[in-house]
Design an enzyme around this catalytic site. Structure first.
Site, PDB file in Angstrom:
ATOM      1  N   GLU A  67       0.819  -1.225   0.000  1.00 11.51           N
ATOM      2  CA  GLU A  67       0.000   0.000   0.000  1.00 11.51           C
ATOM      3  C   GLU A  67       0.846   1.266   0.000  1.00 11.51           C
ATOM      4  OE1 GLU A  67      -3.338  -2.394   2.693  1.00 11.51           O
ATOM      5  OE2 GLU A  67      -2.795  -0.351   3.268  1.00 11.51           O
ATOM      6  N   GLU A 116      -6.058 -10.859  -0.467  1.00 11.70           N
ATOM      7  CA  GLU A 116      -6.769 -10.609   0.804  1.00 11.70           C
ATOM      8  C   GLU A 116      -8.284 -10.539   0.601  1.00 11.70           C
ATOM      9  OE1 GLU A 116      -3.146  -7.570   2.247  1.00 11.70           O
ATOM     10  OE2 GLU A 116      -5.204  -7.162   2.864  1.00 11.70           O
TER      11      GLU A 116
HETATM   12  O1  G3I Z   1      -1.140  -7.568  19.137  1.00 13.22           O
HETATM   13  C1  G3I Z   1      -1.877  -6.544  19.780  1.00 13.22           C
HETATM   14  C2  G3I Z   1      -2.271  -7.042  21.180  1.00 13.22           C
HETATM   15  O2  G3I Z   1      -1.071  -7.169  21.969  1.00 13.22           O
HETATM   16  C3  G3I Z   1      -3.181  -6.014  21.809  1.00 13.22           C
HETATM   17  O3  G3I Z   1      -3.620  -6.513  23.074  1.00 13.22           O
HETATM   18  C4  G3I Z   1      -4.422  -5.841  20.894  1.00 13.22           C
HETATM   19  C5  G3I Z   1      -5.408  -4.855  21.444  1.00 13.22           C
HETATM   20  O4  G3I Z   1      -5.170  -3.588  21.012  1.00 13.22           O
HETATM   21  O5  G3I Z   1      -3.970  -5.344  19.583  1.00 13.22           O
HETATM   22  C6  G3I Z   1      -3.159  -6.310  18.953  1.00 13.22           C
HETATM   23  O6  G3I Z   1      -2.756  -5.772  17.741  1.00 13.22           O
HETATM   24  C7  G3I Z   1      -3.794  -5.771  16.745  1.00 13.22           C
HETATM   25  C8  G3I Z   1      -3.281  -6.620  15.556  1.00 13.22           C
HETATM   26  O7  G3I Z   1      -4.237  -6.527  14.457  1.00 13.22           O
HETATM   27  C9  G3I Z   1      -3.116  -8.084  15.931  1.00 13.22           C
HETATM   28  O8  G3I Z   1      -4.349  -8.603  16.304  1.00 13.22           O
HETATM   29  C10 G3I Z   1      -3.967  -4.332  16.268  1.00 13.22           C
HETATM   30  O9  G3I Z   1      -4.556  -3.589  17.353  1.00 13.22           O
HETATM   31  C11 G3I Z   1      -4.914  -4.299  15.062  1.00 13.22           C
HETATM   32  O10 G3I Z   1      -4.983  -2.999  14.514  1.00 13.22           O
HETATM   33  C12 G3I Z   1      -4.346  -5.207  13.963  1.00 13.22           C
HETATM   34  O11 G3I Z   1      -5.276  -5.172  12.919  1.00 13.22           O
HETATM   35  C13 G3I Z   1      -4.772  -5.757  11.704  1.00 13.22           C
HETATM   36  C14 G3I Z   1      -4.578  -4.632  10.675  1.00 13.22           C
HETATM   37  O12 G3I Z   1      -4.259  -5.225   9.380  1.00 13.22           O
HETATM   38  C15 G3I Z   1      -3.447  -3.685  11.041  1.00 13.22           C
HETATM   39  O13 G3I Z   1      -2.227  -4.395  11.046  1.00 13.22           O
HETATM   40  C16 G3I Z   1      -5.865  -6.728  11.216  1.00 13.22           C
HETATM   41  O14 G3I Z   1      -5.947  -7.833  12.136  1.00 13.22           O
HETATM   42  C17 G3I Z   1      -5.509  -7.242   9.821  1.00 13.22           C
HETATM   43  O15 G3I Z   1      -6.585  -8.035   9.311  1.00 13.22           O
HETATM   44  C18 G3I Z   1      -5.304  -6.031   8.888  1.00 13.22           C
HETATM   45  O16 G3I Z   1      -4.931  -6.536   7.623  1.00 13.22           O
HETATM   46  C19 G3I Z   1      -4.704  -5.548   6.605  1.00 13.22           C
HETATM   47  C20 G3I Z   1      -3.517  -6.015   5.760  1.00 13.22           C
HETATM   48  O17 G3I Z   1      -2.389  -6.185   6.571  1.00 13.22           O
HETATM   49  C21 G3I Z   1      -3.253  -5.028   4.651  1.00 13.22           C
HETATM   50  N1  G3I Z   1      -4.456  -4.771   3.862  1.00 13.22           N
HETATM   51  C22 G3I Z   1      -5.664  -4.411   4.590  1.00 13.22           C
HETATM   52  C23 G3I Z   1      -5.938  -5.450   5.691  1.00 13.22           C
HETATM   53  C24 G3I Z   1      -7.210  -5.091   6.448  1.00 13.22           C
HETATM   54  O18 G3I Z   1      -7.063  -3.869   7.095  1.00 13.22           O
END
Ligand code: G3I
Length: 369
Positions: free
Chosen positions: A164, A278
């Site tokens: 992205e 995805e």
């Molecule tokens: O690991 C922490 C945990 O320690 C903490 O307790 C918890 C509560 O805040 O957060 C956890 O981190 C989360 C992480 O996912 C792992 O679960 C983040 O808050 C959360 O924002 C993160 O969301 C991911 C997001 O990307 C940002 O990285 C989504 O699961 C994931 O599906 C999403 O995937 C993205 C692709 O990478 C790129 N394209 C779009 C897609 C959807 O947004």
């Protein structure tokens, strides 16, 4: 087209779609019949296509879900385990625990592994912005890529090297997003990242991964910026081997038009593989019963995949999760009416939804790659 106009168009699209629902008057699905005794991965493999999904340690510790993934898929991608936030607890430390857990699961079932993602402006560790600066960003990025890619060298099917990196609203002539990497390293950060990844694992397919390329009506400028970026990288001899098209769609997203078709042909003509990386299809803006919504989502899976698989450059198809029990959409984009989202081929009880048949049918009708 602005996002607002897109949403207005949405309502109209919803109406048409209800008219085109994949059921006949008797409410019976009009999608082609499929053999449900064969797994989605088998339907795909029969045409030389890999089918898989995004993986996380939490969902994989759910035995029923892990069995389902192992049964249905031939490839898996790390949803979060190989992002900086998970891999880098401190500036001088790497934690491959979650990434290796996914790898062990996949290799124990003879499945391939995709890595996501080495360079992105999101999912960065909390220490990043206090530690990384213009003086050390290049070294930090190259060291990260080298260590992480070497850790899985020879074992990874492919890597999303950069994710992205295009945002037209940031106003640059090249369309690049104004990320910390761009600010601190310069626009060359993209080619540097690909060279570093290739040096660390010459066998891995290296992909550029992007979102919002699919909507026919309002993504043309982004598609053109993406083709320009890829053309420029190829011209410079940068080792980029494929484009990841994320395919996070809405059931009413109009896809599969002439502009998107020309874009895919331009990418294929660059000698690049095309990966659906995805895929999920949101029913956020749909009213009606669960059955009606599911049919509309299934129709979109069928229409989109049928369109994409007309190109033999498309050899890898992944959904972003396999069951509505584990989808990012529940947390990041819940339905306005609060009812559970249903964007994936299996429901929260791990039962196949109409989308399952739609995906299988699209594979069945595709030509062999
Ligand atoms: O690991 C922490 C945990 O320690 C903490 O307790 C918890 C509560 O805040 O957060 C956890 O981190 C989360 C992480 O996912 C792992 O679960 C983040 O808050 C959360 O924002 C993160 O969301 C991911 C997001 O990307 C940002 O990285 C989504 O699961 C994931 O599906 C999403 O995937 C993205 C692709 O990478 C790129 N394209 C779009 C897609 C959807 O947004």
């Amino acid at each position: 087209m602005t996002r607002r106009e897109f949403l207005v168009g949405t309502a109209a699209a919803c109406a048409t779609m209800r008219a085109r629902a994949t059921t006949n008057a008797g409410g019976v699905s009009t999608l082609p019949h499929v053999d449900m005794s064969k797994a989605l991965g088998e339907h795909a493999a029969a045409k030389g296509i890999l089918f898989g999904t995004a993986l996380g340690v939490g969902p994989l510790k759910d035995p029923a879900y892990a069995d389902l993934v192992a049964r249905q898929c031939t490839i898996g991608v790390s949803e979060n385990a190989l992002k900086w936030a998970a891999l880098r607890p401190a500036p001088d430390r790497y934690d491959f625990g979650a990434g290796d857990y996914c790898f062990q699961f996949l290799s124990s079932h003879g499945m391939k592994y995709r890595g996501h993602t080495l360079v992105w402006e999101l999912a960065l560790p909390t220490w990043f912005h206090n530690t990384v600066n213009a003086g050390n960003a290049k070294a930090m990025m190259l060291d990260h890529i080298s260590v992480v890619v070497r850790h899985y060298a020879g074992k990874m099917h492919s890597w999303d090297v950069v994710n992205e990196a295009i945002e037209l609203n940031d106003g640059r002539p090249d369309g690049l997003k104004n990320t910390p990497w761009l600010q601190m390293v310069g626009p060359e950060y993209i080619e540097m990242a690909f060279h570093a990844a290739h040096e660390a694992d010459p066998k891995a397919m290296l992909t550029y991964n992007e979102n919002w390329l699919e909507p026919e009506s309002w993504a043309e400028t982004k598609r053109q910026a993406t083709v320009a970026l890829l053309t420029n990288l190829k011209k410079k001899g940068v080792p980029v081997h494929g484009l990841g098209i994320q395919s996070h769609l809405f059931a009413e997203t109009v896809v599969g038009g002439p502009h998107f078709a020309r874009f895919l042909d331009e990418v294929a003509d660059l000698g690049l593989a095309i990966l659906i990386t995805e895929m999920d299809i949101r029913d956020q803006h749909l009213g009606g019963s669960v059955e009606t919504r599911d049919q509309a989502v299934a129709q979109k899976y069928y229409d989109y995949l049928s369109f994409m698989l007309q190109r033999k450059a498309v050899k890898v198809v992944l959904t972003w999760g396999l069951s509505n029990r584990y989808t990012w959409i529940s947390e990041h984009n819940p339905r306005p009416d609060g009812s559970p989202v249903r964007p994936l081929p299996y429901d929260a009880d791990l039962k196949p939804t109409p989308a399952w048949s739609a995906v299988a049918a699209a594979f069945d009708q595709a030509s062999e790659r």
